[in-house]
Design a protein around this motif. Structure first.
Motif, PDB file in Angstrom:
ATOM      1  N   LYS A  98      12.680   1.957   1.238  1.00  0.00           N
ATOM      2  CA  LYS A  98      13.084   2.548   2.509  1.00  0.00           C
ATOM      3  C   LYS A  98      12.721   4.031   2.595  1.00  0.00           C
ATOM      4  O   LYS A  98      12.590   4.568   3.693  1.00  0.00           O
ATOM      5  N   ASP A  99      12.569   4.686   1.435  1.00  0.00           N
ATOM      6  CA  ASP A  99      12.278   6.121   1.459  1.00  0.00           C
ATOM      7  C   ASP A  99      11.599   6.561   0.164  1.00  0.00           C
ATOM      8  O   ASP A  99      12.183   7.269  -0.654  1.00  0.00           O
ATOM      9  N   PRO A 100      10.355   6.155  -0.057  1.00  0.00           N
ATOM     10  CA  PRO A 100       9.655   6.563  -1.276  1.00  0.00           C
ATOM     11  C   PRO A 100       9.194   8.016  -1.264  1.00  0.00           C
ATOM     12  O   PRO A 100       8.725   8.521  -2.286  1.00  0.00           O
ATOM     13  N   GLU A 101       9.324   8.678  -0.130  1.00  0.00           N
ATOM     14  CA  GLU A 101       8.845  10.055  -0.021  1.00  0.00           C
ATOM     15  C   GLU A 101       9.772  11.053  -0.719  1.00  0.00           C
ATOM     16  O   GLU A 101       9.313  11.993  -1.367  1.00  0.00           O
ATOM     17  N   THR A 102      11.080  10.869  -0.601  1.00  0.00           N
ATOM     18  CA  THR A 102      12.018  11.866  -1.121  1.00  0.00           C
ATOM     19  C   THR A 102      12.723  11.429  -2.401  1.00  0.00           C
ATOM     20  O   THR A 102      13.405  12.236  -3.032  1.00  0.00           O
ATOM     21  N   GLN A 103      12.579  10.147  -2.773  1.00  0.00           N
ATOM     22  CA  GLN A 103      13.260   9.687  -3.974  1.00  0.00           C
ATOM     23  C   GLN A 103      12.270   9.032  -4.936  1.00  0.00           C
ATOM     24  O   GLN A 103      11.237   8.500  -4.527  1.00  0.00           O
ATOM     25  N   LEU A 104      12.589   9.085  -6.220  1.00  0.00           N
ATOM     26  CA  LEU A 104      11.768   8.451  -7.246  1.00  0.00           C
ATOM     27  C   LEU A 104      12.575   7.340  -7.895  1.00  0.00           C
ATOM     28  O   LEU A 104      13.723   7.547  -8.304  1.00  0.00           O
ATOM     29  N   TYR A 105      11.967   6.173  -7.990  1.00  0.00           N
ATOM     30  CA  TYR A 105      12.580   5.056  -8.701  1.00  0.00           C
ATOM     31  C   TYR A 105      12.266   5.239 -10.183  1.00  0.00           C
ATOM     32  O   TYR A 105      11.130   5.098 -10.608  1.00  0.00           O
ATOM     33  N   CYS A 106      13.284   5.565 -10.951  1.00  0.00           N
ATOM     34  CA  CYS A 106      13.117   5.792 -12.392  1.00  0.00           C
ATOM     35  C   CYS A 106      13.446   4.505 -13.141  1.00  0.00           C
ATOM     36  O   CYS A 106      14.606   4.231 -13.462  1.00  0.00           O
ATOM     37  N   ILE A 107      12.424   3.711 -13.377  1.00  0.00           N
ATOM     38  CA  ILE A 107      12.598   2.404 -14.004  1.00  0.00           C
ATOM     39  C   ILE A 107      13.170   2.577 -15.407  1.00  0.00           C
ATOM     40  O   ILE A 107      12.795   3.476 -16.149  1.00  0.00           O
ATOM     41  N   GLY A 108      14.065   1.672 -15.777  1.00  0.00           N
ATOM     42  CA  GLY A 108      14.848   1.831 -17.000  1.00  0.00           C
ATOM     43  C   GLY A 108      14.267   1.221 -18.247  1.00  0.00           C
ATOM     44  O   GLY A 108      14.912   1.209 -19.291  1.00  0.00           O
ATOM     45  N   SER A 109      13.036   0.684 -18.171  1.00  0.00           N
ATOM     46  CA  SER A 109      12.453   0.088 -19.363  1.00  0.00           C
ATOM     47  C   SER A 109      10.936   0.132 -19.245  1.00  0.00           C
ATOM     48  O   SER A 109      10.395   0.754 -18.324  1.00  0.00           O
ATOM     49  N   VAL A 110      10.238  -0.565 -20.157  1.00  0.00           N
ATOM     50  CA  VAL A 110       8.776  -0.606 -20.105  1.00  0.00           C
ATOM     51  C   VAL A 110       8.323  -1.774 -19.230  1.00  0.00           C
ATOM     52  O   VAL A 110       7.469  -2.577 -19.604  1.00  0.00           O
ATOM     53  N   PRO A 159       0.793  -1.233   0.000  1.00  0.00           N
ATOM     54  CA  PRO A 159       0.000   0.000   0.000  1.00  0.00           C
ATOM     55  C   PRO A 159       0.823   1.280   0.000  1.00  0.00           C
ATOM     56  O   PRO A 159       0.486   2.241  -0.710  1.00  0.00           O
ATOM     57  N   ALA A 160       1.902   1.329   0.780  1.00  0.00           N
ATOM     58  CA  ALA A 160       2.695   2.559   0.849  1.00  0.00           C
ATOM     59  C   ALA A 160       3.323   2.896  -0.500  1.00  0.00           C
ATOM     60  O   ALA A 160       3.361   4.069  -0.915  1.00  0.00           O
ATOM     61  N   LEU A 161       3.820   1.861  -1.189  1.00  0.00           N
ATOM     62  CA  LEU A 161       4.412   2.098  -2.501  1.00  0.00           C
ATOM     63  C   LEU A 161       3.344   2.392  -3.544  1.00  0.00           C
ATOM     64  O   LEU A 161       3.554   3.200  -4.450  1.00  0.00           O
ATOM     65  N   ALA A 196       8.872  17.674 -10.333  1.00  0.00           N
ATOM     66  CA  ALA A 196       7.492  18.152 -10.222  1.00  0.00           C
ATOM     67  C   ALA A 196       6.765  17.567  -9.018  1.00  0.00           C
ATOM     68  O   ALA A 196       5.835  18.182  -8.486  1.00  0.00           O
ATOM     69  N   THR A 197       7.181  16.383  -8.576  1.00  0.00           N
ATOM     70  CA  THR A 197       6.552  15.740  -7.412  1.00  0.00           C
ATOM     71  C   THR A 197       7.363  15.951  -6.141  1.00  0.00           C
ATOM     72  O   THR A 197       7.128  15.278  -5.132  1.00  0.00           O
ATOM     73  N   GLY A 198       8.322  16.861  -6.171  1.00  0.00           N
ATOM     74  CA  GLY A 198       9.050  17.246  -4.972  1.00  0.00           C
ATOM     75  C   GLY A 198      10.147  16.306  -4.530  1.00  0.00           C
ATOM     76  O   GLY A 198      10.616  16.390  -3.382  1.00  0.00           O
ATOM     77  N   LYS A 199      10.608  15.418  -5.410  1.00  0.00           N
ATOM     78  CA  LYS A 199      11.677  14.495  -5.038  1.00  0.00           C
ATOM     79  C   LYS A 199      13.036  15.188  -5.134  1.00  0.00           C
ATOM     80  O   LYS A 199      13.228  16.107  -5.944  1.00  0.00           O
ATOM     81  N   THR A 200      13.949  14.741  -4.313  1.00  0.00           N
ATOM     82  CA  THR A 200      15.300  15.311  -4.336  1.00  0.00           C
ATOM     83  C   THR A 200      16.346  14.314  -4.821  1.00  0.00           C
ATOM     84  O   THR A 200      17.512  14.664  -4.991  1.00  0.00           O
ATOM     85  N   LYS A 201      15.912  13.071  -5.053  1.00  0.00           N
ATOM     86  CA  LYS A 201      16.851  12.017  -5.433  1.00  0.00           C
ATOM     87  C   LYS A 201      16.172  11.055  -6.395  1.00  0.00           C
ATOM     88  O   LYS A 201      14.975  10.773  -6.258  1.00  0.00           O
ATOM     89  N   ILE A 229       0.455   8.768  -6.970  1.00  0.00           N
ATOM     90  CA  ILE A 229       0.868  10.176  -7.033  1.00  0.00           C
ATOM     91  C   ILE A 229       1.620  10.436  -8.341  1.00  0.00           C
ATOM     92  O   ILE A 229       1.381  11.440  -9.031  1.00  0.00           O
ATOM     93  N   LEU A 230       2.520   9.506  -8.685  1.00  0.00           N
ATOM     94  CA  LEU A 230       3.297   9.648  -9.918  1.00  0.00           C
ATOM     95  C   LEU A 230       2.383   9.610 -11.140  1.00  0.00           C
ATOM     96  O   LEU A 230       2.523  10.430 -12.065  1.00  0.00           O
TER      97      LEU A 230
END
Length: 419
Positions: free
Chosen positions: A198-210, A33-35, A119-124, A41-42
């Motif tokens: 561990k920290d989905p609030e400040t970082q975005l996981y930018c997946i590298g494919s489809v 749920p947290a993720l 745009a979603t306020g991430k720093t990492k 949001i994304l």
């Protein structure tokens, strides 16, 4: 595998994917749920920004004045001639994504992904990489926009792709080795997901494919389709009409879906997603998940995957680090299942190395090993067309340059170099 799905819709993109990110039975989002909250949001941010004139204008400016788009579409005269083809009959064309800034197609989605992060306020930003091309592209985008960057990479691939590791570090990224399992791409994804959770609030996981949970397969497709849109215009201007076949390597599938997307509603254009056939047909000797996989769920999405006896993601192999993944993007799974793409398209390690040298010697272009899979298959298609006496105009997505692979190829396959 036989399909019980309804025929592919036309127009295709009005209904694929659906609102939950499904392409038929494939795709969706299977996360804690947290993720899932972060994915929602994304997705909302992307839906808002994709039609925002300022976002569109900024991305267009970046692509033109920073990335160097449009990339050229080149008629490969000597590759064509090597299998008996000639202009007006059997032709091989190369979409030169190796000339995209940072050396591969990956920057096409990394720049807008980092724009979304801001745009979603991430720093990492955080990501996985196999061959290192996505890692280099994300490190490039992070440096451009001033965000922190962390790249997870299998320990085997870190050694194999040393030039790209150096580039990531010079660009300011922190490179984290994945040292469990086979220490390749699947393990890099595992490691990156664990760090992201561990920290989905400040970082975005930018997946590298489809691949991955919705909205990534849809979003990355939309960012990568610029490749096919350019090809459609360039081919009409340079050759007239449309190609007969589109050929691209397929691990997760970003470069192939980018080429295919604008042509999906044109059934006369054959789509070939070229998988790594490795050095054998047994599990662990290849990474041909479309041809040999079965439905399953991993890394937050449903698709086709290679499984071991316990039903877990199976071991894979490819000479190309960017293709050794035990699954494939859900849209590719759908297109193959309904018969829109060719099931069984692939190239072995040996065929790939031969194509690597052939393209280098015939065209003066050293291709990435991922791209060399597509070149190998295009050569087979062209040769068959010549033998059958029919016309065939083939466009290959030359998705990346081979600087990263030269040392590895010379060490392991120097004996195969033409004399």
């Amino acid at each position: 595998m036989a399909s019980s799905l309804p025929p592919i819709p036309n127009p295709y993109h009005e209904s694929m994917p659906d609102s939950k990110g499904f392409f038929g039975p494939f795709g969706g989002s299977f996360l804690p749920p947290a993720l899932q909250e972060q994915m929602d949001i994304l997705a909302a941010a992307y839906e808002k920004l994709k039609n925002d004139p300022s976002f569109i204008a900024e991305l267009a400016d970046i692509r033109k004045n920073y990335q160097g788009r449009p990339t050229p579409l080149q008629y490969a005269a000597r590759l064509t001639e090597s299998v008996g083809g000639k202009r007006g009959e059997v032709e091989i064309w190369l979409k030169r994504e190796d000339l995209n800034h940072s050396g591969a197609h990956k920057l096409n989605h990394c720049m807008p992904e980092v724009l979304l992060a801001k745009a979603t306020g991430k720093t990492k930003v955080i990501a996985e990489t196999g061959a290192g091309q996505h890692g280099v592209a994300l490190a490039t985008a992070a440096a451009f926009f001033g965000l922190e960057c962390e790249i997870h990479m299998g320990a085997v691939d870190i050694e194999k792709e040393a030039p790209n590791v150096a580039r990531m570090k010079i660009l300011g990224a922190k490179v984290i080795p994945a040292e469990h399992g086979l220490q390749t791409l699947k393990e890099a994804v595992d490691s990156a997901f664990e760090a992201y959770m561990k920290d989905p609030e400040t970082q975005l996981y930018c997946i590298g494919s489809v691949v991955g949970p919705h909205p990534f397969p849809y979003m990355v497709r939309e960012f990568q389709k610029v490749v096919g849109e350019e090809v459609k215009k360039q081919f009409e201007e340079q050759a007239g009409g449309i190609p007969d076949s589109l050929v691209a390597s397929c691990g997760g599938g970003s470069n192939s879906i980018g080429l295919f997307t604008p042509f999906i509603d044109t059934p006369s254009v054959k789509l070939h997603a070229v998988e790594p056939l490795g050095n054998g047909s047994a599990l662990g000797q290849h990474a041909a998940s479309i041809a040999k996989g079965e439905p399953g769920t991993m890394h937050g999405f449903a698709s086709i995957m290679l499984k071991d006896e316990a039903g877990e993601p199976g071991p894979v192999h490819s000479v190309a680090s960017g293709l050794d993944y035990p699954s494939v993007g859900p849209e590719h799974a759908y297109l193959a299942t309904v018969g829109r793409t060719e099931k069984g398209a692939g190239a072995t390690d040996e065929e790939t190395i031969n194509a690597f040298y052939e393209c280098s010697r015939k065209e003066g272009i050293i291709p990435a090993l991922e791209s060399a899979h597509a070149i190998a298959y295009a050569l087979k298609l062209a040769k068959k067309a010549v033998e059958e006496g029919r016309k065939e105009r083939i466009v290959v997505n030359l998705s990346g340059r081979g600087d990263k692979d030269m040392e590895y190829v010379l060490q392991k396959y120097g004996h195969m170099m033409p004399q």
